[in-house]
Design an enzyme around this catalytic site. Structure first.
Site, short mmCIF file in Angstrom:
data_model
loop_
_atom_site.label_atom_id
_atom_site.label_comp_id
_atom_site.label_asym_id
_atom_site.label_seq_id
_atom_site.Cartn_x
_atom_site.Cartn_y
_atom_site.Cartn_z
CB CYS A 1 -12.48 4.80 7.84
SG CYS A 1 -10.92 3.98 8.21
CB CYS B 1 -7.49 4.71 9.11
SG CYS B 1 -7.71 5.37 7.44
CG ASP C 1 3.66 -19.85 5.62
OD1 ASP C 1 3.47 -20.96 6.11
OD2 ASP C 1 3.34 -19.56 4.45
CB CYS D 1 -10.42 8.00 6.58
SG CYS D 1 -10.45 6.64 5.38
CG HIS E 1 -8.68 3.10 3.95
ND1 HIS E 1 -9.67 3.46 4.84
CD2 HIS E 1 -9.29 2.37 2.97
CE1 HIS E 1 -10.83 2.98 4.41
NE2 HIS E 1 -10.63 2.33 3.29
CG ASP F 1 -2.29 -15.00 6.19
OD1 ASP F 1 -1.49 -14.74 5.29
OD2 ASP F 1 -2.76 -16.15 6.35
#
Length: 374
Positions: free
Chosen positions: A306, A308, A95, A311, A337, A268
């Site tokens: 999920c 991930c 940015d 999880c 997560h 974002d």
């Protein structure tokens, strides 16, 4: 010499402006639509680069203003550039510092030349001009850099917003002149507050400059959700179809789905890691407070659907325990997560667009909501 940046649209939704595509960068492709995690100070809070890679992240953000204050762009450059400094090999975006023009309004002064800040760290005066912002970003070395802009607050009078938007346009041309690196893509930012005609005009002015990509800025600054939708619907279709479109600072389920329906590709937001630091998880479109006592003896995964690490390895009871014990591991596991969840959401939308089922499968998120969504 051909540009290392390109956008290729692979499919369009037959009922909305949604599209699935690929944005090519020197550090690899970004499949869109895509949520991008925020790593303001060259790190996504509490998450290592290896852990971040497992979430499905493809592009990561850092912030010019904050890295200029600490550690300084010269140190980042001496370390080999932003990618090597933070250990992330994929695409990156910085940015411009323009958002701090909005968020640090109590310690800054705006003139045509640029913005003067009082450093919140040591009180020293910092003068950030369009040319300075680009010089810092050229030194940091991200793949995508943002033009320096003025983000007006909400509410704000039409006259003030118009003056601000016109200044942002003049600053963009100064940024283009200052930009020195062909291996970095300079994105322009559409401002215009909550006034659709100012947004459309700003978008057209930017489109005429044939930049590598375009962003919609100045949203999610206090305006109600329905105005965000109006702004995005008025702006996104005005931007070139052969370039990526990035909606800055937005990362809720409904706002992303509605923006994708308007033709936006990239998003974002700090939401996934910020919520994690407050003990909150994003699960199946909802926000769960894992401090709640109902999770103390819940030995099931946070989200059984999920994939991930969190999880697949831990239970809700364990996460609840870590939070109450004030263990920092809780922030890491929930962040992993939450980031995975938002990226998975945009990946599911991409798959639906490719199958031309987006409007049907995501009708719940495309409909107006009477309540605030997570």
């Amino acid at each position: 010499m051909s540009s290392p940046f390109s956008y290729h649209c692979e499919a369009n939704c037959s009922h909305t402006h949604a599209r699935a595509g690929t944005f090519h960068t020197p550090h690899g492709p970004v499949q869109t639509p895509r949520f991008m995690p925020v790593g303001t100070l060259a790190n996504v809070k509490t998450v290592t680069p290896d852990q971040l890679a497992t979430t499905g992240a493809q592009m990561v953000l850092s912030n010019t203003y904050h890295l200029h204050l600490q550690p300084g762009e010269d140190i980042v450059a001496e370390a080999g550039g932003l990618h090597r400094f933070m250990g992330w090999s994929g695409p990156m975006l910085t940015d411009s510092g323009g958002f701090q023009v909005f968020s640090l309004s109590q310690i800054r002064t705006i003139t045509e030349d640029g913005v003067t800040f009082k450093s919140p760290k040591d009180g020293r005066t910092i003068h950030l001009r369009p040319e300075t912002s680009i010089e810092i970003q050229n030194t940091l070395g991200a793949d995508v850099i943002m033009a320096f802009d003025e983000c007006p607050p909400y509410p704000c009078s039409r006259e003030a917003v118009q003056a601000s938007t016109e200044r942002t346009g003049r600053w963009l041309k100064r940024c283009m002149t200052a930009h020195q690196r062909p291996d970095q893509a300079l994105f322009g930012i559409v401002q215009g507050g909550v006034y659709p005609d100012l947004r459309r005009q700003a978008a057209q002015d930017l489109a005429n400059l044939d930049l590598p990509g375009y962003a919609i800025g100045g949203v999610s600054v206090g305006e109600p959700p329905e105005l965000i939708e109006t702004i995005v619907q008025a702006t996104a279709p005005c931007l070139p179809e052969n370039k990526p479109r990035y909606l800055m600072g937005v990362g809720t389920y409904r706002e992303m789905a509605q923006a994708i329906a308007a033709g936006v590709d990239l998003f974002d937001c700090v939401i996934p890691t910020r919520l994690a630091r407050h003990g909150a998880a994003l699960v199946a479109g909802e926000r769960w407070n894992l401090k709640n006592q109902r999770f103390r003896r819940d030995y099931t995964p946070l989200d059984a659907t999920c994939a991930c690490y969190t999880c697949q390895t831990f239970t809700r009871a364990y996460l609840c325990h870590l939070i109450h014990a004030k263990e920092m591991l809780a922030f890491t596991l929930i962040s992993i997560h939450n980031i995975t969840e938002l990226i998975r959401f945009t990946q599911q939308i991409r798959a639906a667009i490719l199958a031309d089922r987006f409007a049907e499968e995501f009708a719940h998120w495309l409909a107006p909501s009477p309540t605030l969504d997570p």
